[in-house]
Design a protein around this motif. Sequence first.
Motif, PDB file in Angstrom:
ATOM      1  N   LEU A   1      30.951  -8.147   7.104  1.00 29.49           N
ATOM      2  CA  LEU A   1      30.281  -8.332   5.811  1.00 29.49           C
ATOM      3  C   LEU A   1      29.701  -9.735   5.653  1.00 29.49           C
ATOM      4  O   LEU A   1      28.594  -9.919   5.139  1.00 29.49           O
ATOM      5  CB  LEU A   1      31.282  -8.052   4.667  1.00 29.49           C
ATOM      6  CG  LEU A   1      31.731  -6.591   4.511  1.00 29.49           C
ATOM      7  CD1 LEU A   1      32.814  -6.499   3.468  1.00 29.49           C
ATOM      8  CD2 LEU A   1      30.554  -5.701   4.134  1.00 29.49           C
ATOM      9  N   THR A   2      30.436 -10.752   6.092  1.00 26.92           N
ATOM     10  CA  THR A   2      30.044 -12.143   5.831  1.00 26.92           C
ATOM     11  C   THR A   2      29.338 -12.804   6.997  1.00 26.92           C
ATOM     12  O   THR A   2      28.640 -13.818   6.818  1.00 26.92           O
ATOM     13  CB  THR A   2      31.270 -12.985   5.477  1.00 26.92           C
ATOM     14  OG1 THR A   2      32.118 -13.075   6.636  1.00 26.92           O
ATOM     15  CG2 THR A   2      32.039 -12.377   4.328  1.00 26.92           C
ATOM     16  N   GLY A   3      29.533 -12.276   8.215  1.00 30.90           N
ATOM     17  CA  GLY A   3      28.955 -12.932   9.381  1.00 30.90           C
ATOM     18  C   GLY A   3      29.727 -14.175   9.819  1.00 30.90           C
ATOM     19  O   GLY A   3      29.289 -14.903  10.703  1.00 30.90           O
ATOM     20  N   GLU A   4      30.908 -14.415   9.218  1.00 30.70           N
ATOM     21  CA  GLU A   4      31.730 -15.561   9.592  1.00 30.70           C
ATOM     22  C   GLU A   4      32.789 -15.111  10.606  1.00 30.70           C
ATOM     23  O   GLU A   4      33.458 -14.090  10.399  1.00 30.70           O
ATOM     24  CB  GLU A   4      32.444 -16.146   8.364  1.00 30.70           C
ATOM     25  CG  GLU A   4      31.518 -16.717   7.326  1.00 30.70           C
ATOM     26  CD  GLU A   4      30.770 -17.943   7.854  1.00 30.70           C
ATOM     27  OE1 GLU A   4      31.339 -18.648   8.683  1.00 30.70           O
ATOM     28  OE2 GLU A   4      29.626 -18.170   7.415  1.00 30.70           O
TER      29      GLU A   4
ATOM     30  N   LYS B   1      36.732  -6.378   8.892  1.00 32.14           N
ATOM     31  CA  LYS B   1      35.696  -5.954   7.927  1.00 32.14           C
ATOM     32  C   LYS B   1      34.966  -7.160   7.354  1.00 32.14           C
ATOM     33  O   LYS B   1      33.751  -7.145   7.171  1.00 32.14           O
ATOM     34  CB  LYS B   1      36.339  -5.139   6.804  1.00 32.14           C
ATOM     35  CG  LYS B   1      36.820  -3.758   7.214  1.00 32.14           C
ATOM     36  CD  LYS B   1      37.442  -3.043   6.029  1.00 32.14           C
ATOM     37  CE  LYS B   1      37.893  -1.623   6.407  1.00 32.14           C
ATOM     38  NZ  LYS B   1      38.545  -0.939   5.259  1.00 32.14           N
ATOM     39  N   ASN B   2      35.742  -8.213   7.078  1.00 32.87           N
ATOM     40  CA  ASN B   2      35.154  -9.418   6.486  1.00 32.87           C
ATOM     41  C   ASN B   2      34.144 -10.069   7.429  1.00 32.87           C
ATOM     42  O   ASN B   2      33.124 -10.618   6.991  1.00 32.87           O
ATOM     43  CB  ASN B   2      36.253 -10.398   6.126  1.00 32.87           C
ATOM     44  CG  ASN B   2      35.738 -11.545   5.264  1.00 32.87           C
ATOM     45  OD1 ASN B   2      35.220 -11.340   4.174  1.00 32.87           O
ATOM     46  ND2 ASN B   2      35.877 -12.762   5.783  1.00 32.87           N
ATOM     47  N   VAL B   3      34.402 -10.018   8.735  1.00 27.32           N
ATOM     48  CA  VAL B   3      33.455 -10.567   9.715  1.00 27.32           C
ATOM     49  C   VAL B   3      32.144  -9.793   9.663  1.00 27.32           C
ATOM     50  O   VAL B   3      31.049 -10.372   9.679  1.00 27.32           O
ATOM     51  CB  VAL B   3      34.058 -10.525  11.131  1.00 27.32           C
ATOM     52  CG1 VAL B   3      33.016 -10.925  12.180  1.00 27.32           C
ATOM     53  CG2 VAL B   3      35.259 -11.463  11.221  1.00 27.32           C
TER      54      VAL B   3
ATOM     55  N   ASP C   1      41.355  -5.898   7.489  1.00 35.89           N
ATOM     56  CA  ASP C   1      40.548  -6.575   6.472  1.00 35.89           C
ATOM     57  C   ASP C   1      39.773  -7.738   7.072  1.00 35.89           C
ATOM     58  O   ASP C   1      38.624  -8.006   6.686  1.00 35.89           O
ATOM     59  CB  ASP C   1      41.454  -7.064   5.336  1.00 35.89           C
ATOM     60  CG  ASP C   1      41.991  -5.908   4.499  1.00 35.89           C
ATOM     61  OD1 ASP C   1      41.424  -4.804   4.586  1.00 35.89           O
ATOM     62  OD2 ASP C   1      43.000  -6.127   3.784  1.00 35.89           O
TER      63      ASP C   1
ATOM     64  N   TYR D   1      36.285 -14.891  12.754  1.00 37.02           N
ATOM     65  CA  TYR D   1      37.710 -14.972  12.385  1.00 37.02           C
ATOM     66  C   TYR D   1      38.486 -15.410  13.629  1.00 37.02           C
ATOM     67  O   TYR D   1      38.369 -14.800  14.684  1.00 37.02           O
ATOM     68  CB  TYR D   1      38.212 -13.615  11.911  1.00 37.02           C
ATOM     69  CG  TYR D   1      39.693 -13.584  11.586  1.00 37.02           C
ATOM     70  CD1 TYR D   1      40.177 -14.090  10.389  1.00 37.02           C
ATOM     71  CD2 TYR D   1      40.607 -13.071  12.508  1.00 37.02           C
ATOM     72  CE1 TYR D   1      41.531 -14.078  10.102  1.00 37.02           C
ATOM     73  CE2 TYR D   1      41.962 -13.053  12.217  1.00 37.02           C
ATOM     74  CZ  TYR D   1      42.423 -13.556  11.016  1.00 37.02           C
ATOM     75  OH  TYR D   1      43.758 -13.564  10.736  1.00 37.02           O
TER      76      TYR D   1
ATOM     77  N   LYS E   1      24.506 -11.434  15.733  1.00 31.29           N
ATOM     78  CA  LYS E   1      23.489 -11.119  14.718  1.00 31.29           C
ATOM     79  C   LYS E   1      22.135 -10.875  15.386  1.00 31.29           C
ATOM     80  O   LYS E   1      21.831 -11.410  16.464  1.00 31.29           O
ATOM     81  CB  LYS E   1      23.382 -12.268  13.730  1.00 31.29           C
ATOM     82  CG  LYS E   1      24.712 -12.612  13.069  1.00 31.29           C
ATOM     83  CD  LYS E   1      24.587 -13.855  12.195  1.00 31.29           C
ATOM     84  CE  LYS E   1      25.940 -14.245  11.610  1.00 31.29           C
ATOM     85  NZ  LYS E   1      25.850 -15.479  10.799  1.00 31.29           N
TER      86      LYS E   1
END
Length: 648
Positions: A73-76, A69-71, A66, A78, A106
């Motif tokens: 989607l958000t570009g933040e 995946k979040n990286v 998860d 971890y 990016k």
Amino acid sequence: MQQTDFQNLQNMVLQAPIGICLLDATTMVAELLNDKFLEVAGKPRETIIGKFYWEPFAEVRELYEDALKNVALTGEPYYANEVEMTLIRNGREEQVVVTFVYNPIKDEKGIVVKIAVWVVENTIQAKARNEMGALNKKLTSSNLDMQTVNTDLSRLNSELLLSNKNIHLLNLRLQESETDFKRLVEQAPVAILVFRGPDMVIDLVNQAMLEILGKDASLIGKPLLEGLPEIKGAPAVDQLFHVFQTGEASDGNEAPVPIKTNGVVETRYFNFSYRPLLDKGKIIGVMDVAVEVTAQVLARKTLEANEQRLQSILDTMAEGVVIVNAAGQPTYANPMAQQIMGISEEQFKERDYNDTKWHNERLDGTPLLREDHPMYVVMRTGQPVFDQEIAIVQSDQEKIYISINAAPLRDGGIISFTDVTSRRKQLQQKEDFISVASHELRTPVTSLKAALQLLDRMQGNIRPEVLAKLLGQANRSLNKLSDLITSLLNTNRISQGRFPVHKTTFAIGNLLRGCCQHILSAGSHEIIQQGDLELQVTADEQQIDQVLVNLLNNAVKYAPQSRRIILQVEQQTHAVKISVTDQGPGIPADKVSHIFERYYQADRSGGELSGLGLGLYISAEIIEKHGGKIGVESKPGQGSSFWFTLPL
């Protein structure tokens, strides 16, 4: 994308000192990875490259899928710092500690196109840090980076291989953007500088490096020594130019570099990895990956300085200090401990505190059992012991007495002790003196009391000759009692510094004739006076008379068979020397050095000789007050000659 940019990105990933795996942000397929990543993963390259990322890492997928995946989607990014996990490495389950980052890369529109997985294994460092405990608590965070980079830098020269298929796949994907290499550098979690040309023009620098240098992006495009003039001449900088000139990679640990911060130049320390950048085999620049370790270096230097100060204190202490391990085996003994015990530190380490090579005793002379030894008590109870005196007997040395303080340590104990042999001997001398003084005082008091009792019973009916005898006995006892009390009072005045000297000028011959009348009257000895008896001296006549009477009385007491006693007066350059010589048994050599000590008596063998052991002590103090010297010359069987000098 240009071939040079591709090569730079490839070199960056493959030569990085930490593990890197480059993923497609959409498919999560591994496109490029280095050997450091494989080393941490513990899996073959073919099971990861070109595969869905979680296929080879199924054991941790549930924990971190998860987050990945979040990286995307958000570009933040971890961050996971020192995470303990179970990995299947080389076919075996292993408990490892790792630090990893899911770092998004990016494109120009801000869309995440790739994810760089940065990973460092911290298993060994974490275990080491836990074992160091509280002592290294403050240093742990900084040492983590230093130890990790040091480990990684030692293996940077490994040759890396990639299949042609994977390289082709990477080329296809990297051609979508000419800025991927720059983004990878800029977004890297470690400090990176990229230099171009022989002047080391700064081509790329990421934020992590700018924060270390205290600079901004205006540094880009400037030659290194122009942008950072304060670093000129630093060995690490010279090594950087050497890498460009020779093409030889170089690593360094704790290299000092002068950095200007807020207008002040201060020395800071770095671990670095220099790698040449190539274009068609030609050196075009150098990549610098650096980790600042200033805090760790300064902390270590402080620790080393503290250890050196502690060692200096231990080396110069007036007390002996011994550290023992949990088994009671000495691991350290300072110089004073070696001096007190008369053995070297190596000999200490071959023994324990209850070794058979020395015998421990209580103060009363009974054996000190092992379970009663201060160190054993400390090790058993965990409680300190203070000022416990014991005696130690070694076969080849004199018995010594030590006062012990002992305290527990985490894995043993520490003992500090002082040599109290002299103090113990003085206490014994005082006890002996009290016993002798009691006996000496009791004798004249008893005799005086008996004479007075007889006089009291026979008053009014006593014959003249009996009266004279009893009065004579009473007078002799009273005089002896008075002499004993005077000696005690003189000793007390000497110890308190209240012993005044009243000097007059007199002829030495008159003093000699007066001081020996009591011996001549007894008729037991002949006294021969020799030398310049008319010599004039300036001194306290009464005190010098006391010295001579004491020396003469000792000659009579300790040399009763020597019928002749010689009084010799000898004029020296600036003094007069007076000696009293007998022809008695002499004094043993081992007792001569103690003869003028308080309470000391040269002959104690049979107890037939009376006295307090104060006469020679008082005499020595009197002569010292006059600025003279006193001594004795004696050989067993050849008599003794006591002498003293007085300034003229």
